[in-house]
Write an enzyme that holds these catalytic residues in place. Structure first.
Site, PDB file in Angstrom:
ATOM      1  N   ASP A  17       0.817  -1.224   0.000  1.00 30.54           N
ATOM      2  CA  ASP A  17       0.000   0.000   0.000  1.00 30.54           C
ATOM      3  C   ASP A  17       0.848   1.271   0.000  1.00 30.54           C
ATOM      4  OD1 ASP A  17      -2.261  -1.726   0.316  1.00 30.54           O
ATOM      5  OD2 ASP A  17      -1.778  -1.830   2.446  1.00 30.54           O
ATOM      6  N   LYS A  20       2.351   2.327  -5.081  1.00 31.41           N
ATOM      7  CA  LYS A  20       3.042   1.880  -6.302  1.00 31.41           C
ATOM      8  C   LYS A  20       2.191   2.161  -7.532  1.00 31.41           C
ATOM      9  CE  LYS A  20       3.286  -2.310  -4.544  1.00 31.41           C
ATOM     10  NZ  LYS A  20       2.941  -2.147  -3.128  1.00 31.41           N
ATOM     11  N   GLY A  44      -4.217  -4.351  -4.075  1.00 28.63           N
ATOM     12  CA  GLY A  44      -5.186  -3.332  -4.447  1.00 28.63           C
ATOM     13  C   GLY A  44      -4.432  -2.077  -4.809  1.00 28.63           C
ATOM     14  N   GLN A 226       2.139  -6.076  -3.372  1.00 28.65           N
ATOM     15  CA  GLN A 226       2.591  -6.204  -1.982  1.00 28.65           C
ATOM     16  C   GLN A 226       3.993  -5.581  -1.823  1.00 28.65           C
ATOM     17  OE1 GLN A 226       1.276  -9.503  -3.321  1.00 28.65           O
ATOM     18  NE2 GLN A 226      -0.662  -8.564  -2.858  1.00 28.65           N
TER      19      GLN A 226
HETATM   20  P1  IMP Z   1      -2.679 -12.896   1.953  1.00 27.24           P
HETATM   21  O1  IMP Z   1      -1.799 -12.319   0.919  1.00 27.24           O
HETATM   22  O2  IMP Z   1      -4.148 -12.651   1.691  1.00 27.24           O
HETATM   23  O3  IMP Z   1      -2.379 -14.318   2.257  1.00 27.24           O
HETATM   24  O4  IMP Z   1      -2.395 -12.104   3.323  1.00 27.24           O
HETATM   25  C1  IMP Z   1      -1.177 -12.222   4.034  1.00 27.24           C
HETATM   26  C2  IMP Z   1      -0.770 -10.881   4.629  1.00 27.24           C
HETATM   27  O5  IMP Z   1      -0.396 -10.001   3.586  1.00 27.24           O
HETATM   28  C3  IMP Z   1      -1.867 -10.163   5.417  1.00 27.24           C
HETATM   29  O6  IMP Z   1      -1.275  -9.453   6.479  1.00 27.24           O
HETATM   30  C4  IMP Z   1      -2.427  -9.190   4.396  1.00 27.24           C
HETATM   31  O7  IMP Z   1      -3.042  -8.071   5.015  1.00 27.24           O
HETATM   32  C5  IMP Z   1      -1.157  -8.789   3.682  1.00 27.24           C
HETATM   33  N1  IMP Z   1      -1.386  -8.313   2.312  1.00 27.24           N
HETATM   34  C6  IMP Z   1      -1.626  -9.047   1.217  1.00 27.24           C
HETATM   35  N2  IMP Z   1      -1.753  -8.261   0.133  1.00 27.24           N
HETATM   36  C7  IMP Z   1      -1.559  -7.005   0.549  1.00 27.24           C
HETATM   37  C8  IMP Z   1      -1.521  -5.733  -0.128  1.00 27.24           C
HETATM   38  O8  IMP Z   1      -1.676  -5.610  -1.350  1.00 27.24           O
HETATM   39  N3  IMP Z   1      -1.290  -4.655   0.665  1.00 27.24           N
HETATM   40  C9  IMP Z   1      -1.059  -4.759   1.993  1.00 27.24           C
HETATM   41  N4  IMP Z   1      -1.086  -5.914   2.667  1.00 27.24           N
HETATM   42  C10 IMP Z   1      -1.322  -7.022   1.945  1.00 27.24           C
END
Ligand code: IMP
Length: 436
Positions: A17, A20, A44, A226
């Site tokens: 977040d 980017k 996102g 991410q």
């Molecule tokens: P997952 O990717 O849904 O398995 O989540 C694993 C961890 O990564 C959690 O803490 C999510 O909140 C975090 N996470 C996954 N994608 C994003 C992103 O695009 N932005 C911020 N945190 C993310």
């Protein structure tokens, strides 16, 4: 002679977040190809155009530029239902991607039982919850590693699709038992084929596509999702996502080599945020943290969850700069710090005994003992919102930025001073100058 030096990667240096999407969107106009190489609809990316924001989860952020060819790489996970929704949202806004998209035949699919397993696990984990986005990301990557995944190329073989899905489906059903409210295997396969039909012509060999692009001298922009501290290997394991969000994922997720890359821009906010559970030494659980959240509108693009907020954390960012070989920083949201009496910078960590910690720990237990060493800087009264030149920055902001860059061990290449496209500037004399 192929000039690869123009190829550029944009990677997150914190916990995601960072903004980017804005930088990708700004730079896209200069690139013929924009490549997503890992992650799924856990990502996102918000791009703001003329004051209106569009959230993209799986479609590369270059979508808004009609001259950009969009590449969905092999390391990306696609949820086809969400992908279609995103394409139709774009099309309602007049953005057409017909004829300018390729999806890797090696990229894996997110299936309904992956989502069920992700949510089932999180529901039972109690204090050990990771705080995933619940989108099935972990299980889809697990099934890939277990050789039970379903790839886009499999959609071109409808007769064997059901068999391809069966192994992972049966495992999840066994594990979840009566709690599993899954569609039947037949229904999953049938729905996949229906969703896949309009996309079949887009599925292909992205490695070959990118090689051809290079041969024609067309520059490529790589868009990370991410960030490094969420990287499965180099992040705050186990509180991470399940892909390599740092530089290594670019190569595995495209089939290109390090020789195909010119510059790496590491993106960070002028402060730190994190969604979900896990270590965050810089977290401010007080009014300063609340203020950053409110002014910075720090609520997740994907899940709407409030983000944890803290001062800029130099140790994590430095780790990310080193891990990715970042040539410079894209520093975002400086304006959120406008009006503060004092601005903090985490310059190091101390352990339980008070000793300085030179490197980031690998275990969550060790992270929990760390205390941030914060240096406070005088705030600025003149707003930076919308500032478009170095000269127009208040003196106090310059002092803070110089200290931040030195502590992070990377020069600032782009500074963002607001959400809109034209709020910010490329740092004079550095490699992004003339590109924005
Ligand atoms: P997952 O990717 O849904 O398995 O989540 C694993 C961890 O990564 C959690 O803490 C999510 O909140 C975090 N996470 C996954 N994608 C994003 C992103 O695009 N932005 C911020 N945190 C993310």
């Amino acid at each position: 002679m192929i000039d690869r030096s123009r190829n550029l990667a944009i990677l997150g240096l914190q916990w995601g977040d960072e903004g980017k999407g804005k930088l990708v969107d700004l730079l896209s106009a200069r690139f013929r190809h924009v490549v997503r190489f890992q992650g799924g609809n856990n990502a996102g990316h918000t791009v703001v155009v003329d004051g209106q924001s569009i959230a993209l989860h799986q479609v590369p952020s270059g979508a808004l530029h009609t001259g950009c060819f969009l590449v969905v790489g092999s390391g990306v996970l696609l949820n086809l239902e969400v992908f279609h929704q995103e394409l139709s949202r774009l099309s309602q806004r007049g953005v057409d991607v017909t004829g300018r998209m390729i999806i890797s035949d090696k990229a894996h699919l997110i299936l309904p039982h992956h989502i069920a397993l992700d949510q089932w696990r999180e529901g039972r984990a109690g204090a050990n919850r990771i705080g995933t986005t619940g989108r099935g990301i972990g299980p889809a990557y697990e099934m890939k590693a277990a050789r039970m995944g379903v790839r886009k190329g499999d959609l071109k073989h409808p007769d064997s699709l059901q068999e391809r899905i069966r192994a992972s489906y049966e495992e999840v059903r066994l594990l979840l038992g009566a709690e599993a409210q899954l569609p039947s295997l037949e229904a999953i396969a049938a729905q996949l084929m229906e969703q896949a039909r309009p996309l079949l012509p887009l599925i292909g060999d992205i490695q070959a596509h990118l090689r051809e692009a290079q041969a024609k001298g067309e520059p490529i922009l790589f868009e990370g999702a991410q960030a490094t501290l969420l990287d499965i290997d180099h992040g705050t394991y186990p509180f991470v996502t399940s892909s390599n969000c740092s530089i290594g994922g670019l190569f595995t997720g495209t089939g290109l080599s390090h020789k195909d890359l010119g510059y790496v821009v590491g993106v960070a906010k002028a402060y730190t945020t994190r969604v979900g559970a896990g270590p965050m030494p810089s977290e401010l659980q007080d009014a300063s943290g609340d203020r950053l959240r409110e002014v910075g509108r720090e609520f997740g693009t994907t899940t709407g969850r409030p983000r944890r907020c803290g001062w800029f954390d130099a140790p994590i960012t430095r780790h990310a700069v080193r891990t990715n070989g970042a040539d410079g920083l894209g520093l975002m949201k400086l304006d959120v710090l406008d009006g503060l009496d004092q601005v903090g910078l985490v310059i190091g960590y101390r352990d339980g005994e008070g000793g300085l910690v030179p490197n980031l720990p690998s275990c969550a237990q060790d992270w929990a003992c760390l205390r941030p060493e914060v240096r406070m800087y005088k705030g600025w009264t003149q707003a930076t919102r919308g500032v478009r030149s170095l000269e127009a920055l208040p003196r106090e902001a310059r002092i803070y930025l110089d200290a931040l860059a030195e502590a992070a061990e990377a020069p600032i290449a782009y500074l963002s001073t607001g959400p809109d496209r034209d709020e910010g500037f490329a740092w004079p004399g550095r490699f992004l100058e003339g590109m924005l």
